[in-house]
Write an enzyme that holds these catalytic residues in place. Structure first.
Site, PDB file in Angstrom:
ATOM      1  N   LYS A   7       1.027  -1.319  -0.037  1.00 22.58           N
ATOM      2  CA  LYS A   7       0.032  -0.051   0.068  1.00 22.58           C
ATOM      3  C   LYS A   7       1.143   1.455  -0.022  1.00 22.58           C
ATOM      4  CE  LYS A   7      -1.688   1.738   3.852  1.00 22.58           C
ATOM      5  NZ  LYS A   7      -1.372   3.063   4.144  1.00 22.58           N
ATOM      6  N   ASN A   8       1.817   1.250   0.819  1.00 21.89           N
ATOM      7  CA  ASN A   8       2.677   2.371   0.919  1.00 21.89           C
ATOM      8  C   ASN A   8       3.808   2.777  -0.133  1.00 21.89           C
ATOM      9  OD1 ASN A   8       1.343   3.121   3.383  1.00 21.89           O
ATOM     10  ND2 ASN A   8       2.960   2.351   4.841  1.00 21.89           N
ATOM     11  N   ARG A  84      -4.442  10.177   3.892  1.00 21.12           N
ATOM     12  CA  ARG A  84      -3.367  11.090   4.429  1.00 21.12           C
ATOM     13  C   ARG A  84      -2.002  11.051   3.245  1.00 21.12           C
ATOM     14  NH1 ARG A  84       0.265  13.664   7.898  1.00 21.12           N
ATOM     15  NH2 ARG A  84       2.268  13.484   7.089  1.00 21.12           N
ATOM     16  N   ASP A 108      -4.975   8.436   9.501  1.00 16.74           N
ATOM     17  CA  ASP A 108      -5.049   7.759  10.688  1.00 16.74           C
ATOM     18  C   ASP A 108      -4.975   8.599  11.939  1.00 16.74           C
ATOM     19  OD1 ASP A 108      -5.159   5.502   9.221  1.00 16.74           O
ATOM     20  OD2 ASP A 108      -2.920   5.008   9.826  1.00 16.74           O
ATOM     21  N   ASP A 297       4.546   0.397  11.922  1.00 12.19           N
ATOM     22  CA  ASP A 297       3.470  -0.271  11.626  1.00 12.19           C
ATOM     23  C   ASP A 297       3.153  -1.652  12.159  1.00 12.19           C
ATOM     24  OD1 ASP A 297       2.810   2.075  10.270  1.00 12.19           O
ATOM     25  OD2 ASP A 297       3.028   0.921   8.607  1.00 12.19           O
TER      26      ASP A 297
END
Ligand code: UD1
Length: 413
Positions: A7-8, A84, A108, A297
């Site tokens: 995802k990141n 974000r 978040d 994370d």
């Protein structure tokens, strides 16, 4: 279990596609809510985004981003507040359009998450940057120019925005104390394939020689080390054996090493890794740090594991100050955790007991589900839509390895 794209990384690669007119094709993009929101944002900027069907195994697929010659430069709050990572369009927009207006993001509930380093770096590159009506506005009418840049802290987002801004600047930029996460390496490799000149990829000093124009590219997203790490914690918490196909052991060295030292059997090979656990693990301390340190994370999973391990663990959170918010939820399952600032002392209890809890962010939500698997009785995790922001088919993946997890409609929905 199969792990797909990160995802990141995927969100930043999609934003980086803005740097070149034409169609960039990204493979191994996870089928998650955050990708859908980034697609909407790119469409708002004038792109056409086509999302292919994901692979049933990894939940990742191909996304094509068609970028027009002229793009809009304003990212509105209604989209940015849902994601974000939208701030990742700031660098590419200033580089391409010489101006950008990006809403200050929400995201978040895990800390203040400032943007001071993003803004200071863009100023060094010659942009005028201000916050106005909730938007970060950056303008460089003459274009950006290369500069010596230094980050106070190796921020992932600031590194990404400064690299994507510097690739089209006039002259050379040197970014010191850059973040070294594998997702940054992935972004840099995509940019190089687009025609950017970047030296020092994978190190904390990146040298970027600006070019006039970049070309669209076809690129495969790096594997999601946080999803892979999540699956490594599943047997650690619930017992049994899980093989993580596609998981890159080398991106999780510290995490797998700690699990191994705590009593898990860990096997790493070139196509994935396996973790098996047939006993109660010994508690271990964790200090979160930028890569290659222990990833923030994965901290909620380490904390949840410590809560049922043998002995006492000290968990230190150095990256996001509010990441301990989920401790109150874990306490509802019977965990014995005492927090003081950015430290948490966790005394292992023999077992947790199921209870209704609430997910406040992606990782806390996933960690509460795994903690629920380690507990007696039923755990219900409300606001589980947070989990969908980061994990394709989370419940299905866990059921495939024998967990008893079902998605239910939440009351009031
Ligand atoms: C990214 C990841 C997130 C991960 C984090 C750290 C995405 C979409 N998210 O977030 O999952 O937990 O990296 O690995 O990729 N900070 C400032 N000023 C700045 C920039 C950052 O004070 O200008 C602070 C933040 O408030 C935070 C810390 O630095 O406390 C780390 O932030 P950063 O590394 O930038 O993380 P993100 O890019 O937001």
């Amino acid at each position: 279990m199969h792990v797909g794209g990160a995802k990141n990384s995927a969100l930043k690669l999609m934003a980086a596609a803005l740097l070149a007119p034409g169609t960039s094709v990204l493979h191994n993009v996870p089928d998650i809510l955050d990708v859908a929101v980034m697609s909407q944002l790119l469409e708002r900027l004038g792109c056409i985004v086509t999302v292919g069907d994901p692979s049933p195994e990894s939940g990742s697929g191909t996304v094509a981003v068609e970028v027009p010659e002229e793009i809009a430069w304003e990212a509105p709050y209604e989209l940015v507040r849902r994601l974000r990572a939208s701030i990742a369009v700031l660098g590419p927009l200033v580089a391409r359009c010489h101006r950008a207006s990006v809403a200050l993001p929400g995201g978040d509930a895990i800390g203040s998450r400032g943007l001071d380093m993003h803004m200071a770096g863009l100023r060094e590159l010659g942009a005028q940057v201000r916050v106005e009506h909730g938007q970060v506005v950056a303008e460089a009418p003459e274009g950006l120019r290369g500069a010596a840049l230094w980050l106070d802290f190796p921020s992932v987002g600031a590194t990404e925005n400064l690299v994507t801004a510097a690739v089209l600047a006039q002259g050379t930029s040197v970014l010191d104390n850059a973040a070294r996460e594998p997702e940054i390496g992935d972004l840099c490799r995509m940019l190089v394939a687009m025609g950017a000149r970047i030296d020092g990829i994978g190190s904390s000093t990146l040298t970027i020689e600006g070019v006039d124009r970049l070309s669209p590219v076809e690129h495969t997203t790096v594997t999601d080390r946080i999803v892979a790490g999540t699956w490594a914690f599943a047997p650690a918490l619930a017992g049994g054996r899980v093989r993580v196909e596609g998981g890159v052991g080398g991106h999780l060295d510290l995490v797998l090493d700690k699990l191994g030292n705590a009593g898990a059997a860990v096997e790493v090979d070139s196509t994935g890794f396996a973790v098996s656990v047939d006993r109660r693990l010994r508690a271990f301390d964790v200090v979160t740090l930028p890569y290659p340190g222990f990833p923030t994370d994965l901290q909620p999973f380490a904390l949840a594991l410590a809560s049922v391990s043998e002995g006492t663990a000290m968990i230190t959170e150095n990256v996001f100050e509010s990441r301990f918010m989920f401790v109150q939820e874990l306490a509802r399952l019977g965990a014995d955790v005492h927090t003081d600032g950015h430290h948490a002392v966790v005394r292992g209890v023999p077992a947790l007991s199921g209870a209704p809890v609430v997910a406040h962010d992606i990782r806390a939500g996933a960690a509460l589900v795994l903690a629920g698997l380690a507990g007696h009785g039923v755990t219900t995790v409300a606001e589980s839509q947070h989990i969908d922001r980061g994990y394709p088919r989370f419940a299905e993946a866990l059921t495939s390895v024998g967990a008893d997890v079902a998605r239910i409609t939440e009351p009031g929905e």
